[in-house]
Design an enzyme around this catalytic site. Structure first.
Site, PDB file in Angstrom:
ATOM      1  N   HIS A  56       0.843  -1.202   0.000  1.00  0.00           N
ATOM      2  CA  HIS A  56       0.000   0.000   0.000  1.00  0.00           C
ATOM      3  C   HIS A  56       0.880   1.255   0.000  1.00  0.00           C
ATOM      4  CE1 HIS A  56      -4.043   1.771   1.572  1.00  0.00           C
ATOM      5  NE2 HIS A  56      -3.362   2.697   0.910  1.00  0.00           N
ATOM      6  N   LEU A  59       2.591   6.459  -4.842  1.00  0.00           N
ATOM      7  CA  LEU A  59       3.783   7.013  -5.504  1.00  0.00           C
ATOM      8  C   LEU A  59       3.480   8.322  -6.214  1.00  0.00           C
ATOM      9  CD1 LEU A  59       5.523   3.832  -6.973  1.00  0.00           C
ATOM     10  CD2 LEU A  59       6.149   5.154  -4.945  1.00  0.00           C
ATOM     11  N   ASN A 276      -6.169   9.082   7.062  1.00  0.00           N
ATOM     12  CA  ASN A 276      -7.427   8.389   6.838  1.00  0.00           C
ATOM     13  C   ASN A 276      -7.162   6.898   6.585  1.00  0.00           C
ATOM     14  OD1 ASN A 276     -10.139   8.086   6.471  1.00  0.00           O
ATOM     15  ND2 ASN A 276     -10.137   8.713   4.337  1.00  0.00           N
ATOM     16  N   ASP A 303       0.813   2.598   3.678  1.00  0.00           N
ATOM     17  CA  ASP A 303      -0.071   3.705   3.249  1.00  0.00           C
ATOM     18  C   ASP A 303       0.734   5.007   3.144  1.00  0.00           C
ATOM     19  OD1 ASP A 303      -2.243   5.089   2.372  1.00  0.00           O
ATOM     20  OD2 ASP A 303      -3.382   4.966   4.244  1.00  0.00           O
ATOM     21  N   GLY A 322      -3.039  11.912   5.328  1.00  0.00           N
ATOM     22  CA  GLY A 322      -1.953  11.017   4.951  1.00  0.00           C
ATOM     23  C   GLY A 322      -0.609  11.407   5.518  1.00  0.00           C
TER      24      GLY A 322
HETATM   25 ZN   LIG Z   1      -7.000   4.129   2.102  1.00  0.00          ZN
END
Ligand SMILES: [Zn+2]
Lengths: 440, 176, 317
Positions: A56, A59, A276, A303, A322
Site C-alpha cells: 500500500h 507514488l 485516513n 499507506d 496522509g
Molecule cells: Zn486508504
C-alpha cells in the site's frame, strides 16, 4: 562470476550465517567461502530479512509529481528496506486502464530501486459507478492482481459484489478502503471525546466496521478474495477474526502509524497527524498489535502518502489526509512489535515480505533467504537508534508524524534482485542503480 | 536586609493633619475640592485626608480614586498589570480643585501618568499634588505641593509605605 | 498570558482577572474621553476568514478604544481562499508589524495552529474557530451574568452556585464549548440540553449535567437560560425532523418562558431565529440580556487585548 557476500548476518534474526549473491539470485547460504572478486558486506550484528514488500504505497506519479514520483518514492522505499511496492491507483489520470499501469510499472523497472507493481482501480475514475477494465490491466505488462479504489470506499454493495465476482476469474483481489461514506461526511478525526472537545467532525469506528462486515459476507457469498486496507479499530479486528474463523478468504493490513499513534496527537491540531482512517484510541492500538501477533491481521503496509508542505501547514480541516511511512515502517514495527516481544524477526519477514507478496501475487518472495531465490534482502541493525527527523526521509515530501521520537533499528543495506540500493545505511546513487539493474 | 522605620503611626497621622490644613489654607475661593488617590495606597491616603478636611470644614471634600496603569510610560516594558478602579465623584471634576494623592513621590512618572489620566475625565480649575513621602530623584519637572516628609534617599535604597487599610499597619521604612 | 485560544486555558484567577479588567474598561464607556492610550503604537490585525460583522466590529471598536492601530483583513474571497496557506498569510501580517492577530476561521484549531506552529510570534486571539471555541463570547456571557447577579459589587467574584442551562446545537456550537469550560471554572452549575443527535461525542465527560429534554433542565429553576442559534441546514442532515418539532421540544416558547422563575435571565449569542429556538416574548423581555451582551462584548475584548498586548510577557517562576 563475481558475487556479493553478506558476511555474518543473523538470518531472520536467528542463526548467524553468510549469504552469497550471484547474478541476482541467492547462490549460497550458511558458511560461504568468498571467491576472487566477490564484494563483501560486513553484517556483523545485523539481522538479514527478505526484501520488504509494501502492499500500500502512494507514488503519486502520474499527476502528483510535486509530492512524489516513482523514482523518489522507490528511493524512499529502498531506504526503508523495501524491494517491492504496490502503487495505489489514485493518480491523475487514475490507474484504471492498461496504459497507465504499464507506464508506472515501466518507470519502476527503469529506475531499479524497487519492483513497482501497480494497483488497478476497481471503478472508472475511482467514482464507484462503473467497473474499470480489470481484465485488461491484469493482462497488461504490469500484470495487475490487486485492485483498489483506495482513498475511496467501494461503497455501493452491488458494485462491490460484482467486483469481487469479477476479480475471482482473473485471480485477483479487491483491496477495500473500508469507509462508509455517509457516516463519515466531513470527518476529520476519530469520533470520540477528543473530537467532541476539539470541535472536529468525528469518523466513527462503525463506519469502518460496518463496511468490513458487509464485505466479508460478500466475499463469502461470492467465494472471492477480499483484502482489507488499513484496519484501524478493535471492532474491525473482531470482524476479521470472525470471518477468518468462518473460512472466508479475507486478509487484512495495518499501517505502522496505527500500531503506534493515537487520536491524542490531534490535540495540537498539527495536520501531520491527520490521516485516513484516523488515528484511534489506545485500546485500538493494543488490539491491532495483538492482531498482528496472532495472525488476524496478516500484514503491515505503509499507506505511504506524501503531501507537499502547504497541504499540511494549514488548518486541520483544510489539510490533506496522509503521512509518509516507507522510511520509518521497519523501525515502527520493531518498536511496537519486536521490542515488545509480540513478534520475532521471522514474524517481521512474514508480515512485511512473504505475506504481502503472496496477497499481491508477486513471485520470488515465497521462500525468504533460500538458495535459488531472487536476491531481495534487507540488512537491519536492530541495536541502532535514531531521533527521528525529516532528515531521515528520502522521498520528496516531509509529512512524517514521528519527528522528535526516538526509534530503534536502521536499515544498513538493501539489495533488490542482486542490485544494492542501500549500502552502509546510504542510498546508492540513481545512475549506478539504474545501470546495474538495467544491465541484468 | 533590614528596614529602618522613619515614620510611625502617629507621625503619619500628624503629617496628614498638617497637609489637610495646608490644603485648606492654600484653597482660594469656594470651589469644590476633590481628593483623587492613586491606587493602591494613594487611595487610602486620599480617604484619610478627605475625612480630616471634612472634620475641619464639613461638606467641602469629595473623594475618589484615579487609576493610571494604562497611562504609564513603562506599560509596554513590564508585565501587564490589571488596572485598579477609577472612581470620579458623580459631579465630575470640571472647575474643581483636584488634589492628587500618592504615597511616595520618586521619579515623577506616576504623577505624569496621573495628569494624563485626569485629562480624560475633564478639566479641573487647578491640580495639586500631595504625597506622604518625597524621596527625591525626579526624572521629570514635577514637584509636590504638599509633602508629609522629605526623605533624601539613595537610589539603591527602597522606601516602604505601609498603611493599615492595605497592610494592617501604619509605617514608613527605608531599607538598603 | 500570550494567547487566548480556548477558555480551557483559563484558571479561575485568570478568568476573574479578565472580568475585573473588563469592569474597568466598561467604566471608561461613560467618560468624556472614551479612548485609552494603553495600546498606543501597537498593531492589532483582525484576520477574518469567515463573515461576522458583529464580532469584527466589536474587536475593531475594542482595539481602537485602546488606541491601537487596527488593520482589518477579510480573507474570504482573497488570495487566502485561493490556496495561500494559513502560514503564508500569518507571516505576511507579522511582516506588516502585527502585535496581535484576532482570527476568525471556519476550521477548528486555526487559531491554535497560528499560535503554536512556530510560524509567527504575535499574540493570537481566537475570535471563533469552526465548531471548536469562541472564548471572548463566553467571557462576555460570564461578564453579563456576573453583572446581573452581583451588580456594582461584581469585582473579584466568580459565579459559584449560578445555574446556567445551555440549549440547542451543542455539537456544532463553539459558544457552548467555550461557555462550558469557563462557567465550570467559575464555579457555575452548567446544564446542557440537546437532542441526542446534536450532543458531541464524549459529552458525558464534560463538567456538566446533560438533559435530552428542555423541560427537565428548566425544572432546575436556572438563573439563566442560554439559547443557541439553530441552523436550519441541520434539518437537511437529519439532526432533527422539522423546525416545528424542534421548536416544540427544544425552543424557549412563550409557555416555557412564562413558567420560568421571575428572575431567570434569557441569553442568546445572536443572531436569533425568532419563533424557532426563542419566542419573541422571551427575546424582547427585560430578562433578556441580548443587547447587554453586545455592549459587554466590547469591554471584554478591550480587556483581553489589553492583557495580551499591553505589557511584555510575564516571566514564569
Ligand atoms: Zn486508504
Amino acid at each position: 562470476m563475481s558475487g556479493l557476500i553478506v558476511r555474518g548476518a543473523r538470518l531472520l534474526g536467528g542463526e548467524t550465517g553468510d549469504i552469497r549473491i550471484v547474478d541476482g539470485r541467492i547462490d549460497a547460504v550458511g558458511s560461504v567461502d568468498p571467491a576472487a572478486g566477490d564484494h563483501m558486506i560486513d553484517a556483523d550484528g545485523l539481522v538479514a530479512l527478505p526484501g520488504l514488500v509494501d502492499l500500500h504505497t502512494h507514488l503519486r506519479e502520474p499527476g502528483g509529481e510535486a509530492s512524489e514520483t516513482v523514482l523518489t518514492g522507490t528511493r524512499a522505499a529502498a531506504a526503508g528496506g523495501f524491494t517491492a511496492v504496490f502503487a495505489m491507483a489514485n493518480t491523475s489520470p487514475v490507474a484504471d486502464t492498461a496504459g497507465v499501469v504499464e507506464q508506472v510499472e515501466a518507470l519502476g523497472r527503469q529506475h531499479g530501486y524497487a519492483t513497482v507493481r501497480p494497483i488497478g482501480a476497481v471503478t472508472v475514475g475511482l467514482e464507484g459507478r462503473q467497473l474499470a477494465e480489470l481484465g485488461a490491466m491484469a493482462a497488461s505488462r504490469a500484470q495487475v492482481r490487486v485492485f483498489s479504489d483506495d482513498g475511496h470506499c467501494v461503497a455501493d454493495p452491488l458494485i462491490m459484489r460484482r467486483a469481487l465476482e469479477y476479480v475471482a476469474t482473473i485471480g485477483g483481489v479487491i483491496a477495500q478502503h473500508a469507509q462508509e461514506p455517509r457516516l463519515t461526511e466531513g470527518a476529520q478525526m476519530n469520533e470520540g471525546p477528543l473530537s467532541g472537545e476539539l470541535g472536529l467532525a468525528g469518523w466513527p469506528a462503525v463506519a469502518e466496521e460496518s463496511i468490513i462486515a458487509r464485505d466479508v459476507l460478500l466475499a463469502e457469498h461470492t467465494r472471492s478474495r477480499l483484502h482489507v486496507c488499513h484496519v484501524s479499530t478493535a471492532g474491525s479486528v473482531d470482524v476479521v477474526r470472525w470471518a477468518k474463523k468462518r473460512g472466508i478468504a479475507v486478509t487484512a493490513e495495518v499501517t505502522p502509524h496505527h500500531l503506534l499513534l493515537t487520536d491524542e496527537t490531534a490535540r495540537d491540531y498539527d495536520a501531520r497527524f491527520k490521516v485516513n482512517p484516523p488515528l484511534r484510541r489506545a485500546e485500538d492500538v493494543e488490539a491491532l498489535r495483538a492482531a498482528v501477533a496472532d495472525g488476524t491481521i496478516d500484514i503491515v503496509a505503509t499507506d505511504h502518502a506524501p503531501h507537499p508542505d502547504e497541504r499540511k501547514e494549514c488548518a486541520w480541516a483544510e489539510a490533506a489526509f496522509g503521512m509518509v511511512g516507507l522510511e520509518s515502517a521497519l523501525s515502527i514495527v520493531q518498536h511496537t512489535l519486536v521490542d515488545t516481544g509480540m513478534l520475532d524477526w521471522a514474524g517481521v519477514a512474514r508480515v512485511l515480505s512473504t505475506t504481502p507478496a503472496a496477497i499481491g501475487g508477486l513471485a520470488g518472495y515465497d521462500a525468504p533467504l533460500a538458495v535459488g531465490a531472487p536476491a531481495h534482502l534487507t540488512l537491519v541493525d536492530p541495536e541502532a537508534s535514531r531521533r527521528w527527523s525529516t532528515d531521515e526521509l528520502r522521498g520528496r515530501s516531509r509529512n512524517t508524524p514521528y519527528t522528535g521520537i526516538t526509534l530503534p533499528g536502521r536499515v544498513i543495506a538493501t539489495v533488490h534482485g542482486g542490485v544494492p540500493t542501500v549500502l552502509d545505511g546510504a542510498l546508492v546513487d540513481a545512475d549506478t542503480v539504474a545501470t546495474t539493474a538495467g544491465g541484468r | 536586609m533590614s528596614a529602618r522605620p522613619v515614620l510611625h503611626s502617629d507621625d503619619i497621622a500628624r503629617a496628614l493633619r498638617r497637609i489637610a490644613h495646608e490644603i485648606l489654607e492654600a484653597r482660594r475661593g469656594d470651589g469644590r475640592l476633590v481628593f483623587l488617590g492613586i491606587p493602591t495606597r494613594g487611595t487610602a491616603l486620599a480617604e484619610r485626608l478627605g475625612r480630616i478636611v471634612d472634620e475641619i470644614e464639613p461638606g467641602v471634600a469629595e473623594i475618589g480614586s484615579l487609576d493610571v496603569t494604562m497611562h504609564r510610560d513603562d506599560l509596554g516594558r513590564s508585565a501587564t498589570r490589571a488596572p485598579a478602579p477609577t472612581r470620579i465623584p458623580a459631579a465630575g471634576i470640571d472647575g474643581s480643585t483636584v488634589v492628587l494623592v500618592d504615597d511616595v513621590l520618586y521619579s515623577g512618572r506616576t504623577v505624569r501618568a496621573a495628569l494624563d489620566a485626569l485629562a480624560d475625565h475633564g478639566r479641573p480649575r487647578a491640580v495639586r499634588l500631595a504625597v506622604l513621602v518625597d524621596r527625591g530623584h525626579r526624572e521629570l519637572p514635577i514637584r509636590a505641593d504638599f509633602v508629609g516628609k522629605n526623605l533624601p534617599s539613595s537610589t539603591s535604597e527602597r522606601v516602604f509605605v505601609r498603611l493599615s487599610e492595605v497592610d494592617g499597619v501604619d509605617e514608613v521604612a527605608i531599607s538598603q | 498570558m500570550k494567547h487566548l485560544l480556548t477558555t480551557r486555558d483559563l484558571d479561575r484567577e485568570a478568568a476573574v482577572r479578565i472580568l475585573d479588567v473588563a469592569e474597568e474598561m466598561a467604566a471608561t464607556a461613560d467618560r468624556e474621553v472614551k479612548k485609552l492610550p494603553a495600546l498606543r503604537g501597537k498593531t492589532v490585525v483582525n484576520l477574518f476568514f469567515e463573515d461576522s460583522t458583529r464580532t469584527r466590529l466589536s474587536f475593531e471598536s475594542a482595539a481602537k478604544r485602546l488606541s491601537a492601530d487596527v488593520i482589518t483583513f477579510s480573507a474570504k474571497g482573497s488570495s487566502v481562499s485561493k490556496g495561500e496557506s494559513l502560514k503564508d498569510t500569518a507571516q505576511t501580517l507579522v511582516a506588516m508589524g502585527a502585535d496581535a492577530i484576532v482570527v476568525r476561521h471556519p476550521a477548528s484549531g486555526a487559531a491554535h495552529r497560528l499560535a503554536h506552529a512556530g510560524w509567527i510570534d504575535a499574540s493570537i486571539v481566537n475570535a471563533g474557530d469552526g465548531t471548536h471555541e469562541h472564548p471572548t463570547q463566553a467571557l462576555l456571557d460570564a461578564f453579563t451574568l456576573r453583572r446581573r447577579i452581583h451588580g456594582a459589587d461584581a469585582r473579584g467574584r466568580a459565579l459559584d452556585g449560578t445555574r446556567v442551562v445551555i440549549v440547542g446545537d451543542i455539537l456544532h456550537s463553539r459558544v457552548a464549548r467555550s461557555n462550558v469550560w469557563l462557567l465550570a471554572t467559575l464555579g457555575a452549575e452548567v446544564h446542557l440540553v440537546a437532542p441526542r443527535t446534536l450532543q458531541p461525542a464524549g459529552i458525558d465527560e464534560w463538567p456538566v449535567t446533560v438533559h435530552a429534554l428542555l423541560d427537565d433542565a428548566l425544572a432546575t429553576e436556572p438563573h439563566a437560560v442560554m439559547m443557541l442559534r439553530i441552523q436550519r441546514e441541520r434539518m437537511v442532515d437529519a439532526y432533527f425532523p422539522s423546525e416545528r418539532e424542534y421548536g416544540r421540544m427544544w425552543g424557549l416558547t412563550a409557555e416555557r418562558f412564562a413558567a420560568l422563575p421571575a428572575d431567570t435571565m434569557v441569553m442568546h449569542p445572536g443572531p436569533m431565529n425568532r419563533g424557532l429556538e426563542i419566542a419573541s416574548v422571551a427575546a424582547d423581555s427585560t430578562r433578556s440580556t441580548v443587547l447587554e451582551q453586545v455592549t459587554n462584548g466590547v469591554s471584554i475584548r478591550m480587556a483581553v487585548l489589553y492583557l495580551l498586548v499591553a505589557g511584555v510577557e510575564e516571566e514564569r517562576a
